[in-house]
Design an enzyme around this catalytic site. Sequence first.
Site, mmCIF file in Angstrom:
data_model
loop_
_atom_site.group_PDB
_atom_site.id
_atom_site.type_symbol
_atom_site.label_atom_id
_atom_site.label_comp_id
_atom_site.label_asym_id
_atom_site.label_seq_id
_atom_site.Cartn_x
_atom_site.Cartn_y
_atom_site.Cartn_z
ATOM 1 C CE1 TYR A 32 -4.380 0.644 -0.363
ATOM 2 C CE2 TYR A 32 -3.736 2.590 0.871
ATOM 3 C CZ TYR A 32 -4.648 1.927 0.066
ATOM 4 O OH TYR A 32 -5.819 2.542 -0.294
ATOM 5 C CG HIS A 34 3.066 5.943 1.836
ATOM 6 N ND1 HIS A 34 4.355 6.296 2.153
ATOM 7 C CD2 HIS A 34 2.648 5.140 2.856
ATOM 8 C CE1 HIS A 34 4.689 5.784 3.320
ATOM 9 N NE2 HIS A 34 3.682 5.047 3.759
ATOM 10 C CG HIS A 37 6.451 2.637 1.047
ATOM 11 N ND1 HIS A 37 5.111 2.914 1.228
ATOM 12 C CD2 HIS A 37 6.813 1.838 2.079
ATOM 13 C CE1 HIS A 37 4.682 2.301 2.325
ATOM 14 N NE2 HIS A 37 5.691 1.651 2.859
ATOM 15 C CE LYS A 149 4.501 6.696 9.028
ATOM 16 N NZ LYS A 149 3.890 5.822 10.065
ATOM 17 C CD GLN A 153 10.185 -1.163 10.971
ATOM 18 O OE1 GLN A 153 9.154 -1.758 11.210
ATOM 19 N NE2 GLN A 153 10.367 -0.488 9.848
ATOM 20 C CB SER A 185 0.965 6.494 7.766
ATOM 21 O OG SER A 185 0.439 5.245 8.170
ATOM 22 C CB SER A 186 -0.099 2.153 4.564
ATOM 23 O OG SER A 186 1.119 2.065 3.876
#
Lengths: 285, 285
Positions: A32, A34, A37, A149, A153, A185-186
């Site tokens: 998904y 955006h 990415h 973001k 992670q 964000s997705s």
Amino acid sequence: MKRTSQIPELREIIALERNRGRKIALIPTMGYLHQGHLTLVERAKQTGAFVVLSIFVNPLQFGPTEDYSSYPRDLERDVRLVEAAGVDALFHPTDHEMYPHPIVTYVEVGQLDTVLCGAKRPGHFRGVVTVVSKLFHIVQPDLSFFGQKDYQQYLIIQRMVSDLNLPIEVCSVPIVREEDGLAISSRNVFLTLEQRQEALILSKSLNEAEIHIRVGVKSAREIELNIRERISRESHGIIDYVEVRDAGDLSEVVNVESTVLIALAVRFGSTRLIDNKVVEVRTFV
Amino acid sequence: MKRTSQIPELREIIALERNRGRKIALIPTMGYLHQGHLTLVERAKQTGAFVVLSIFVNPLQFGPTEDYSSYPRDLERDVRLVEAAGVDALFHPTDHEMYPHPIVTYVEVGQLDTVLCGAKRPGHFRGVVTVVSKLFHIVQPDLSFFGQKDYQQYLIIQRMVSDLNLPIEVCSVPIVREEDGLAISSRNVFLTLEQRQEALILSKSLNEAEIHIRVGVKSAREIELNIRERISRESHGIIDYVEVRDAGDLSEVVNVESTVLIALAVRFGSTRLIDNKVVEVRTFV
């Protein structure tokens, strides 16, 4: 663009490029796609590497009450986007390809995974690190790219790579925002128009916090409290956490005296958004 | 033979061979090498691969009350042995080379690691799997070799490789025994002459158990009990465990109807010995 859902086929594609002397770059995603990415793709392509992008909504990193089944998916749209962006190979495995039998092996990064999103989403980072390990072993990239973001992670993956001696450079790319400041964000697709408007308070309050630090506010608690108050006052968002932490190891900060991460997670309806800002602070002795 | 304690130097040595088109084989050991290890070398050499043997007494896999500090070490003797055996590269890192900062990342194989030695040595297999992951990432071998004396370790490594998609073939090599039947182990050096003699009961009782199975004894509990009684009757050994389990996944067995592992751990003085036997049982329908 090459495109496969099969691990052996992907390995063949990559081996061919490696034998030609090309470096391999991996961008792991949940699809998904955006602009965030696509910025990772752009950065990866600038290195001259053969760019592999993976799309896999990893069940392992969703809690039982989380949005695994409703996580947005649109493979054909993603294919058009990555093809246009110049990705060299797209890997979109099925669940069965990634987990042909129940997995019992997990990779876990202690300490860093017990705070912020890790405290709120037990098992989440274990799922992330385990699937990223698998992708690293499948692709064996020289470089990999992650968005800031998901700052926590990124730090966790970097630590895993260092602790386990993976020969991979972990690169991070700054948050991409809409013109009005909302971090892309997705999950933004789930926001109502009103929630979408209210969610602007996240980036605004982070910007304000940076200004507070610049004008000399030192107390991490005061900064957190200001952000919390502003979000509660100006939106219906339910705060998951707002925290000021050391940007290097996510340890607790009492007074802001070195570079910090200001990170937050807030729910608008059933949609949980995260955002953050790294504020560089130099200590002059 | 090449020889280094440095990760970057080892990587260079290996890259050179890989670029020449050679496969790479890794034999991870804790040193104090014996005929069991040399059999692994022999098997690795038969594949035509470039054979890397590592020697590292891994602190992570020893419990606080275990024999990490007294584990036998003799690097110069090991060097002569592996050179004579035809190892191509010896890697003998320091603790600091393997753990330059405190590690927080662990690789864990659930289920398989909670029984047998895993039940008696909490954290042991987590330490083993984590260091083997590191060695796999450092060497990136095509093949790796493990002895069947540590059968559970072999199964666990195999499962880790499969679960995490490591492109490595995990090979096992049968237990090497002294002429009188004692399984060869680095820890045998700690046995007194009397203990050494008494320890023969381990292989004898395993052989007897196999005969019992061949003549039709089905009950796993009965087989275990026979072994326990014989060890207790004929030695001063303190039994840690004696268990009959499924040879594929170490699950519990009530009646022996498919291939089983008979595994045991027994202490003679402060020396803990392990031994096992895989008994192939075919079911005729």
